[in-house]
Design a protein around this motif. Structure first.
Motif, short mmCIF file in Angstrom:
data_model
loop_
_atom_site.label_atom_id
_atom_site.label_comp_id
_atom_site.label_asym_id
_atom_site.label_seq_id
_atom_site.Cartn_x
_atom_site.Cartn_y
_atom_site.Cartn_z
N ASP A 4 -45.71 -6.06 -17.58
CA ASP A 4 -43.96 -5.74 -17.48
C ASP A 4 -44.20 -7.44 -18.64
N SER A 5 -45.12 -8.36 -18.58
CA SER A 5 -44.49 -10.21 -19.99
C SER A 5 -45.99 -10.00 -19.79
N ASN A 6 -46.11 -10.43 -21.28
CA ASN A 6 -47.16 -11.85 -20.99
C ASN A 6 -47.05 -12.76 -20.77
N ARG A 7 -46.27 -13.27 -19.76
CA ARG A 7 -45.66 -14.46 -19.52
C ARG A 7 -46.41 -14.54 -17.67
N ARG A 8 -48.01 -15.09 -17.39
CA ARG A 8 -48.72 -14.77 -15.93
C ARG A 8 -47.69 -16.40 -15.19
N ILE A 9 -47.65 -15.66 -13.81
CA ILE A 9 -47.76 -16.15 -13.13
C ILE A 9 -48.22 -16.76 -11.92
N LEU A 10 -48.55 -18.51 -12.06
CA LEU A 10 -49.70 -18.92 -11.24
C LEU A 10 -48.67 -20.10 -9.59
N ILE A 11 -49.42 -19.84 -8.58
CA ILE A 11 -48.91 -20.43 -7.69
C ILE A 11 -49.45 -21.51 -7.48
N THR A 12 -49.59 -22.70 -7.72
CA THR A 12 -49.98 -24.53 -7.82
C THR A 12 -49.03 -24.93 -6.90
N GLY A 13 -48.20 -24.48 -5.69
CA GLY A 13 -47.80 -25.07 -4.49
C GLY A 13 -47.44 -24.63 -2.92
N MET A 14 -47.81 -24.83 -1.78
CA MET A 14 -47.67 -24.39 -1.26
C MET A 14 -46.87 -25.56 0.07
N GLY A 15 -46.23 -24.55 0.79
CA GLY A 15 -45.34 -25.45 2.22
C GLY A 15 -45.49 -24.53 3.08
N ILE A 16 -45.67 -24.71 4.10
CA ILE A 16 -45.82 -24.39 5.46
C ILE A 16 -45.87 -24.93 6.91
N LEU A 17 -44.84 -24.72 7.25
CA LEU A 17 -44.67 -24.62 9.01
C LEU A 17 -44.25 -23.29 9.67
N SER A 18 -45.16 -23.39 10.34
CA SER A 18 -45.84 -21.96 11.01
C SER A 18 -45.99 -22.77 12.95
N PRO A 19 -45.90 -21.76 13.53
CA PRO A 19 -46.65 -21.70 14.87
C PRO A 19 -48.51 -22.50 14.89
N ILE A 20 -48.82 -22.05 13.67
CA ILE A 20 -50.42 -22.56 13.78
C ILE A 20 -50.64 -24.11 12.95
N GLY A 21 -49.68 -24.48 12.74
CA GLY A 21 -49.34 -25.45 12.30
C GLY A 21 -49.00 -25.86 11.05
N ILE A 22 -48.30 -27.04 11.27
CA ILE A 22 -47.57 -27.62 9.77
C ILE A 22 -47.83 -28.33 8.48
N GLY A 23 -47.87 -27.69 7.37
CA GLY A 23 -48.58 -28.58 6.65
C GLY A 23 -49.79 -27.11 6.07
N VAL A 24 -50.61 -27.31 4.79
CA VAL A 24 -51.70 -26.64 4.69
C VAL A 24 -53.23 -27.05 5.50
N ASP A 25 -53.25 -28.15 5.81
CA ASP A 25 -53.94 -27.79 6.38
C ASP A 25 -54.19 -28.15 7.43
N ALA A 26 -52.84 -27.96 8.65
CA ALA A 26 -52.85 -27.78 9.76
C ALA A 26 -53.00 -26.95 9.72
N PHE A 27 -51.96 -25.13 9.41
CA PHE A 27 -52.65 -24.05 9.06
C PHE A 27 -53.31 -23.08 8.88
N GLN A 28 -54.34 -23.44 7.73
CA GLN A 28 -55.43 -23.52 7.66
C GLN A 28 -56.92 -23.79 8.13
N ASP A 29 -56.98 -24.41 9.25
CA ASP A 29 -57.40 -24.92 9.86
C ASP A 29 -57.48 -24.06 11.47
N SER A 30 -56.13 -24.18 11.88
CA SER A 30 -55.74 -22.99 12.84
C SER A 30 -56.46 -21.57 12.66
N LEU A 31 -55.56 -20.99 11.27
CA LEU A 31 -57.12 -19.92 10.61
C LEU A 31 -57.97 -19.46 10.37
N MET A 32 -58.46 -20.39 10.09
CA MET A 32 -60.54 -20.30 10.23
C MET A 32 -60.40 -20.08 11.85
N SER A 33 -59.98 -21.46 12.23
CA SER A 33 -60.86 -20.60 13.54
C SER A 33 -60.27 -19.84 14.30
#
Length: 433
Positions: A4-33
């Motif tokens: 649709d366009s030559n303008r590509r869209i990157l994801i450059t920030g992530m904010g998570i509040l979830s039952p397995i952690g608040i913040g990317v690090d806590a979320f990632q640690d729970s997911l990987m373990s």
């Protein structure tokens, strides 16, 4: 790659509040373990969900915690219900994670797309007004305007409007570009990503906050879920109750979550040296109703997948894994498999599939982007996240479910599917990490 366009869209920030952690690090640690966030509610003594089994962000409760994630919003907290607070906090975390200089960004080209459920007042908020409008045990609608409404708190409506997360976030970060709110239950997250994609592609913005917030961990909403949905009531171990695609699944688990992504036009991100979580490549959506008025879940899901693939300019064989809706209900999981089979054919039983509601249940509007984020953080580790509680395959939905431990992969392209519980609407996105 995007058609649709030559303008590509990157994801450059992530904010998570979830039952397995608040913040990317806590979320990632729970997911990987493989740590589950499903347990007996700590916030409610009783809910309509079986055994008060929920996936809740129980850490987001004390005033100290809220001040940490809502640093400059203390005056506004009185007009934010819990869902709004979670959504605003997720946007704050996404901006922080992106390292975006809010003073340097052009606020006129900074927009917001945000998804939310309908937000319901808890019983105690309505009690006094309902009593004032009643005669004995009978509620009198004609008395509501004169007797009931004056008993409501003055700013009641502002506290529960689903468009308020976008309003608060826009004020906080001074985002004056395109702004929109979407209320389409579980499909909201992928719809938000699709709308934000098109805003950037059309050149209307360079940066977008795309986020969702949702909860079904609620006195009234859990009653709705009990009446309308199939809720898991076994096994006895609560952390094992969300079992997408497993032969012994008994239903979904109610949950809550909020997640925001910062989307940025490629050159804008590169010029400031932004870190990259991934790329949003394409999106698609569909709503299908049969002539008799019933929802056609299979057609809606397959249509949304087909549209997302076309929009991204990729083929089914290019997809490295599918991040499924994975509701855990007996009928819905089979229909989702059938829709995947419609698009992937014989490969439907081969492409790896993950279903992250097994970690934190169904948060309604909150589920789509938080689940997509699970794939993004895992792919940065070179793996596909495992599905919890998948033990016995079901012959009616014989997907290649990733289980026991994350699966190593070199293919960073994935499809995320989300659909409304009632099945009439589905939205899909294609991302690359």
């Amino acid at each position: 790659m995007n058609t649709d366009s030559n303008r590509r869209i990157l994801i450059t920030g992530m904010g998570i509040l979830s039952p397995i952690g608040i913040g990317v690090d806590a979320f990632q640690d729970s997911l990987m373990s493989g740590k589950s966030g499903i347990k007996k509610s700590e916030l409610y003594a009783y809910l309509a969900s079986p055994d008060t089994c929920v996936g809740e962000v129980s850490d987001f409760n004390s005033s100290t915690i809220k001040k940490q994630y809502l640093k400059n919003q203390r005056r506004s907290l009185k007009v934010m219900c819990r869902e709004i607070q979670l959504g605003v906090a997720s946007a704050n975390l996404a901006v922080e994670d992106s390292a975006l200089d809010l003073e340097a960004v052009d606020s006129e080209r900074f927009g917001i797309e945000f998804g939310a459920n309908l937000m319901l007042s808890p019983p105690e908020v309505l009690f006094g007004a309902c009593v004032a409008s009643s005669e004995g045990s009978e509620f009198q609608y004609k008395r509501w305007g004169a007797d009931g409404l004056p008993k409501m708190e003055p700013l009641w409506l502002l506290k529960y409007l689903p468009n308020m997360p976008a309003c608060h976030i826009g004020i906080i970060i001074d985002a004056r570009g395109p702004s929109n709110s979407i209320t389409q239950a579980e499909a909201s997250g992928n719809l938000v990503l699709g709308e934000a994609q098109r805003v950037i592609e059309r050149g209307w913005a360079d940066v977008m906050i795309a986020g969702v917030t949702g909860t079904r961990v609620h006195e009234i909403k859990s009653i709705h879920a009990k009446f309308w949905d199939q809720l898991a009531d076994s096994p006895a171990e609560l952390s094992q109750r969300s079992r997408p695609f497993d032969n012994s699944r008994t239903g979904q688990v109610v949950g809550e979550a909020a997640c925001s992504l910062l989307l940025e036009e490629k050159s804008h991100a590169e010029n400031r040296g932004a870190k990259i979580w991934g790329e949003l490549l394409g999106s698609g959506a569909s709503c299908v109703i049969n002539r008799d008025g019933t929802a056609n879940m299979r057609a809606a899901i397959s249509n949304s997948i087909k549209s997302a693939l076309k929009n991204a300019g990729v083929e089914p064989g290019d997809i490295g894994h599918i991040n499924a809706h994975g509701l855990g209900e007996q009928v819905f999981d089979v229909v989702e498999f059938q829709a995947i089979q419609d698009i992937f054919g014989d490969k439907a039983t081969e492409v790896p599939v993950t279903a992250l509601k097994s970690y934190f249940g169904n948060s309604g509007s909150g589920c789509g982007i938080v689940e997509a984020s699970g794939s993004l953080v895992a792919l940065k580790q070179g793996v596909i996240p495992a599905t919890l509680n998948y033990e016995t395959p079901d012959a009616d939905c014989p997907l290649n479910v990733v289980r026991n431990e994350p699966l190593a992969t070199d293919n960073k392209l994935f499809l995320k599917i989300s659909s409304t519980t009632f099945g009439q609407a589905s939205a899909s996105v294609i991302c690359g990490a």
